[in-house]
Write an enzyme that holds these catalytic residues in place. Sequence first.
Site: not given
Ligand SMILES: [Zn+2]
Length: 954
Positions: A358, A361-362, A395, A417
């Site tokens: 989806g 989060e870089n 994110e 997570e």
């Molecule tokens: Zn995540």
Amino acid sequence: MTFFFFTGIRISFLGSSDMGIVSVQVVLRRVGMKMIAPLLLFCHVISGLPGEHDIATPSWTSTDGQPSLVHTEASSVSLNERETSNLRLPRSLKPLHYSLRLQPFINGNFSILGYVEVEMEVLEPTSNITLHMADIITKNDTAKLLALEEEANREVMIRSQQYDPARQFYVVHLSEFLQKGRTYLLSVEYRAYLSDQLRGFYRSTYTDVDGSKRNLATTHFQPTDARRAFPCFDEPALKATFEVHLARETWMTSLSNMPLAETRPVEGQEGWVWDRFERSVPMSTYLVAFVVSDFVFVKSTEHDRVLFRVWARRQAIDAAHSAREVGPKVMRFFEEFLGTSYPLAKQDMIAVPDFSAGAMENWGLMTYRESILLDDPNTSTLGEKAVMVQTISHELAHNWFGNLVTAAWWNDIWLNEGFATYMAFLGTDFAEPTWKVMETTVIENLQKVFQLDSLQSSHRMSIPVSHSDEIDEIFDMITYTKGAMIIRMMEHYLDKATFQKGLSSYLNSLKYESATQNDLWEHLSVAASEGGTLPEGVTVKDIMDAWTLQAGYPVVHVMRTSDGSSATVTKKRFLIEDINGDYGWWVPLTCTTQSEANFNQTRAVVWMKDSEAQIRLSSLPPKDQWVIFNLQQTGYYRVNYDDHNWGLLIQQLKDDHKAIHPINRAQIIDDAMNLARAGQLSYGIALGVFAYLRNETEYLPWTAAVRNLNFMLKASNEFDALKDFMSDLVLPLYEAFAFDDGDGDSPLEKKNREIVRKWACGLGNKDCMDKALTLFRQWMLNPDNFSTIPPSVLCNGIKKGDEAAWNFTWRQYLKTDVASQKPIFLRALACTTDSLIRSRFLHMVVDEDGDIRQHDVWKVLSAIGGSLTWNYLTLHWNDMFTYKKSYRGEVMKAIISDVAPEQVEQFLSNKTTDMSGNHLAIQQVRETIRSNIAWKESYYEVVARWLKDNGYSS
Ligand SMILES: [Zn+2]
Ligand SMILES: *[C@@H]1O[C@H](CO)[C@@H](O)[C@H](O)[C@H]1NC(C)=O
Ligand SMILES: *[C@@H]1O[C@H](CO)[C@@H](O)[C@H](O)[C@H]1NC(C)=O
Ligand SMILES: *[C@@H]1O[C@H](CO)[C@@H](O)[C@H](O)[C@H]1NC(C)=O
Ligand SMILES: *[C@@H]1O[C@H](CO)[C@@H](O)[C@H](O)[C@H]1NC(C)=O
């Protein structure tokens, strides 16, 4: 990363029977993501009988009746038997800094010219350098090793270079031992390739306004694909700083984690420039990102220290405004909540047309699937907006949980997570308080993961993994949702202030480093002891290890004495297939009574220790008053009572259900039905609870109710009496609520109305069906009026409509440039019950040159379902979704109720079936099938008899 769970997206009133066999021959050219030679597929298609394939609601509203679960092989040790001990890198070297130069030929042959320099410190003497690498060819004669800190940087002789494909290791053998404590610099040129597999450094495409095809290059590295872009120490704890250089053609733009430092011409290559980005903060390899595109941006300077930019292709940029507003707002909220500032100067978010997850989060450069980030305020529905806000919040929360402090190894990935998921609820609640996500999350998430976690084949939150396939597999509902719900439980038993203080200390003392769950426990324990919020001598670790190191959760049984004033409380693991095991948990007990009815007290009044199988409670009210435990369902457990107390609860629900908090009404429904299913409560009581629903108008209890009824309808294939019963419960609400949303309705009322419409129409209510069809026809006349069409209406229109309706909707799918609408159309198109259209649609879905993006394929397959999809899935199983094998397991879970159990078993036990990446899913499929059969054998008659006694017969 944001991941979607698609198990059980369809409400089916009808199960699996394959009636009317139509043979269809389909020529399929795409196998999942991979082109292979043309294949023939002979399919048996479910006929157009009333198999209700209802659409999915957007994931935040999922009210699905997820099949449930259950059993066998203990999965607590390792996900499979593979020898995994030597998959980790040697610990002798520690990377300090990387300098990367990449020139991707986006508009050429998709090759990448790469150069990497990595500076490392020697922790233990070693005569080789071992890094990760995949899909890369090194130019061996360019490899060079320098010993730094010595005069003139002496060159160390390289003896040979080796590649180990099984472990994805690139090994450079040296002619001498590297000295402990010294630093060395390895450099090598290489060639890589922009793949079409949505992982590593890959290519994506879109069509411009003038109809021309445009390419861009982007990255997705989590969990183990950075090694496809550059050789690296690809483990999360091996953090380093990065200096990225990207070569691009002058008319394109490049982005990376950090702000641009300078741009220079590429010598000897007209029209090309090098962009150099500032040196990054120390971070994990999986967070590195690059994008080269011709996208444009909108920016926000609302945050005083951080520049926010939202990037999209030019024609879609107008839909980026909501994201631009939400981003800075939620970021400031997190900074305050966590007492730690975001450390970078910029935060880019980019809408990528092809994207497997989806969002990702870089650090400093978050990538999103376009349909999630972009949101046209004129046409988007509440559901789409909710997905956007929640994903952005998720994110952004990773900036702290994951980016700043990183789970040291994937076994503790819930630290990233679970927290991102939980913090996303807090962030969304801050941004959109009327959505009441702190309440809806209990019913939409906790009660849902309870289903999966009541299987023996569930897994512990913290679980040993080493192979990439295993790592992929645990990005699942246990890690995300159970993780979030366990965190919610902690916030309540520690109290919010203590929780916040502990988190802030955890983040500040471990920033730029990595952590294990023990680190978290320690910081929370210190805060708890300062705040005095835990019993004397008890640590957070004492309490929490049992929740993260064992699978499942307990059911607490409260049995009151005959005068009611005291109770014996016992606990055991709650399993759908009841098997005794030696499990212990620390359980925070909260409760209220009929006379108090205060549901706000969510700190434990009594702790039931792990070693205590039974405790005694006193000071309960007299026997004519009920008690309710687990207030607002903040504890991750179920509650059972003695029959007398259940009777009092049923009476209270009938007399005045509002005396009980809506979350606890939903809890009572969900617990009763699942206890009955597991043989721990009579169906008489469980169904007795349901009767009050005729008076219920709120979303939370209804969501719990339809999920549980849907399970029975699915497991029993055909159950007219149950449908009649259901109609009697739903129709009063349908009449009270009416069909259309009103302007002044709250978000929860709108969500509830969608449930009512779905079920009223699904159960054949004429008024509902007429209105839905009328609305659908109006939409066909005026298709731009999309926002007023609920997904249930689209689905119903496709189901009841003819081929022209389907074709019309397909054309709308093609026509819309609003990415967030496309998945809605796709799900609606899957609602068709016409077997020829279904097989044609399947053909279109899997056609590699077709109009459906790769990343949508697995979800659409899940939504189409039926034996047609099953045949396709099993025929192409070994080649499907090569970029993410766990998706094929998700598809299987979603469609198993459409095929005969023997057929599933035959496929699963076939030795040529490749199970890698699907070990958990396969066990869950088997257990689910077994428990559904067992339910039918044990309880179908029981439920039928109860219904008959209450005036409903099939
Ligand atoms: Zn995540
Ligand atoms: C590289 O060196 C490490 C010790 O530092 C050793 O464990 C490993 O086996 C070596 N690898 C190879 C391929 O020789
Ligand atoms: C070059 O290096 C690769 C590892 O990157 C290795 O597999 C290959 O054998 C090497 N070739 C030569 C000629 O040494
Ligand atoms: C419980 O909390 C809610 C919301 O904070 C508040 O409106 C209500 O009055 C509280 N109830 C009691 C009994 O304290
Ligand atoms: C609905 O509520 C009324 C009181 O408001 C009550 O008399 C009636 O029994 C309730 N019906 C059901 C089915 O619970």
